[in-house]
Write an enzyme that holds these catalytic residues in place. Sequence first.
Site, PDB file in Angstrom:
ATOM      1  N   HIS A  71       0.870  -1.131  -0.084  1.00  0.00           N
ATOM      2  CA  HIS A  71       0.042  -0.158   0.041  1.00  0.00           C
ATOM      3  C   HIS A  71       0.865   1.342  -0.077  1.00  0.00           C
ATOM      4  O   HIS A  71       0.642   2.295  -0.679  1.00  0.00           O
ATOM      5  CB  HIS A  71      -0.872  -0.197   1.185  1.00  0.00           C
ATOM      6  CG  HIS A  71      -1.824   1.197   1.300  1.00  0.00           C
ATOM      7  ND1 HIS A  71      -1.401   2.049   2.394  1.00  0.00           N
ATOM      8  CD2 HIS A  71      -2.741   1.781   0.714  1.00  0.00           C
ATOM      9  CE1 HIS A  71      -2.293   3.064   2.447  1.00  0.00           C
ATOM     10  NE2 HIS A  71      -3.001   2.729   1.295  1.00  0.00           N
ATOM     11  N   GLU A  74       1.999   1.891  -3.427  1.00  0.00           N
ATOM     12  CA  GLU A  74       0.847   2.420  -4.111  1.00  0.00           C
ATOM     13  C   GLU A  74       0.825   3.953  -3.978  1.00  0.00           C
ATOM     14  O   GLU A  74       0.802   4.837  -5.115  1.00  0.00           O
ATOM     15  CB  GLU A  74      -0.339   1.897  -3.896  1.00  0.00           C
ATOM     16  CG  GLU A  74      -1.613   2.584  -4.221  1.00  0.00           C
ATOM     17  CD  GLU A  74      -2.864   2.776  -3.435  1.00  0.00           C
ATOM     18  OE1 GLU A  74      -3.376   3.834  -3.284  1.00  0.00           O
ATOM     19  OE2 GLU A  74      -3.121   1.460  -2.896  1.00  0.00           O
ATOM     20  N   HIS A  75       1.168   4.603  -2.876  1.00  0.00           N
ATOM     21  CA  HIS A  75       1.327   5.982  -2.682  1.00  0.00           C
ATOM     22  C   HIS A  75       2.506   6.679  -3.272  1.00  0.00           C
ATOM     23  O   HIS A  75       2.377   7.608  -4.115  1.00  0.00           O
ATOM     24  CB  HIS A  75       1.480   6.266  -1.184  1.00  0.00           C
ATOM     25  CG  HIS A  75       0.075   6.300  -0.301  1.00  0.00           C
ATOM     26  ND1 HIS A  75      -0.492   7.362   0.298  1.00  0.00           N
ATOM     27  CD2 HIS A  75      -0.847   5.380  -0.098  1.00  0.00           C
ATOM     28  CE1 HIS A  75      -1.658   7.033   0.534  1.00  0.00           C
ATOM     29  NE2 HIS A  75      -1.977   5.812   0.431  1.00  0.00           N
ATOM     30  N   GLU A 151      -3.478   8.112   7.403  1.00  0.00           N
ATOM     31  CA  GLU A 151      -4.810   7.092   7.089  1.00  0.00           C
ATOM     32  C   GLU A 151      -5.177   5.895   7.978  1.00  0.00           C
ATOM     33  O   GLU A 151      -6.072   5.576   8.102  1.00  0.00           O
ATOM     34  CB  GLU A 151      -4.444   6.622   5.741  1.00  0.00           C
ATOM     35  CG  GLU A 151      -5.407   5.882   4.844  1.00  0.00           C
ATOM     36  CD  GLU A 151      -4.863   5.451   3.496  1.00  0.00           C
ATOM     37  OE1 GLU A 151      -5.396   4.347   3.097  1.00  0.00           O
ATOM     38  OE2 GLU A 151      -3.764   5.869   2.998  1.00  0.00           O
TER      39      GLU A 151
END
Length: 452
Positions: A71, A74-75, A151
């Site tokens: 993840h 991904e950022h 997040e």
Amino acid sequence: MFRIPSLIAAVTALPFTGLPALSADGITQYALDNGMDVLVIEDRRAPVVVHMVWYNVGSADEPAGVSGIAHYLEHLMFKATENLEAGEFSRTVTENGGQDNAFTSFDYTAYFQRVASDRLPLMMEMEADRMANLRLVEGDIATERSVVIEERNQRTDSSPGGQFREQMRAAQFLNHRYGVPIIGWRHEIEELGLEDAQAFYKAHYAPNNATLIVAGDVNPEDVLTLAKEHYGSIPANPAITERARTQEPPQLSERRLVLRDARVAQPYVTRSYLAPERNAGQQEEAAALFMLARILGGSGATSVLGNALEFESKQAVYTSAFYDDVSLDQSTFGLVAVPVPDVSLEEIEAAMDQVIVEFMNEGVDPDQLERLKTQVRASNIYAQDDVNGLARRYGAALTSGLTVQDVQEWPALLEAVTEDDILAAAARVFDRSNAVTGWLMQPEQPTEEVSQ
């Protein structure tokens, strides 16, 4: 995953011959020489196209000790490349009237843009650039790591329900990486660095580990020409092989947990069972479980749990059943019951169990099954009007071990499910030795001392 409204906030590799493999539903398949699979979903009703790249890597493929790296990367994929400045990718999409985003799951990571169809060449050019030419610097690492931690703060650490679901899954999967949260454990996210991101990128981001899906107002042969131009020149990574994951040992006894938190507004009980996933060419049992979830908990007014607990006994304000049918490895089937204020979690769990016992004894209502099939049939028809939804359906399936044929056969398999199929699947799944039962509730009130 399940939600309680207002209560809880691979395409098979084909040798490239220059000719497409044709299939139903306006879908065409190609395979580039470098191993990249290409799927085109043609829909000319609007001059719009969805361009997606799905990588066969998700959080369940992470090495131990660096949870969240899939993840996190991904950022970082929105940072600089050899040809784009940090943030320029999304800014360019917006300037061309489009939308873009990305998402990470246990089994895949996907990137997409929705733009006017004449902007497709530009999208391919930029997406291919970051597939091969991502340029990370130390300054990106700390900044984006803070974004990911925030997040996690918002979605999990500040939410009793989010923490509860995380603990439930960790209890369900002791050895498989499905027990590790997609966003990662906080203490490991805090230690992710530049070398971790670069290693994960080099290990997994390559054309022979990706599927390109283009859906909308396009000509399949034109898509192939563009794909060869932009992606075809990227070399395959010979180190990429079949995914190897730690597997879950046999579960021998039921696991139970209780999470108490003063922020809990509505206590509830949930139970998840280990369940078989859909496998290529073997989807019949998954189809039966899909229908079972809707019979038991698809609608409060008509489902078995809803009718019994919400309307007849009035012990629950909400009930549900869920089954994750798209999963590369073993999946789960779950039940949820939210009691009314004067019913305890012990009582609602007992009532939920009794409803399941009665269902197994009485069998499936044929009229209810037929109504559900009609609803599923209608849903599949409506889905044809959503090219973005279709692209996501195929992308999730292909990166979870299924084929285009499996996706196309799924509606017919749901239509063919019988009452006996459903009961047989239920009998196999409803084994408490394969279950995790959890209670989410408020802390116990301290007992007041009585003065003498």
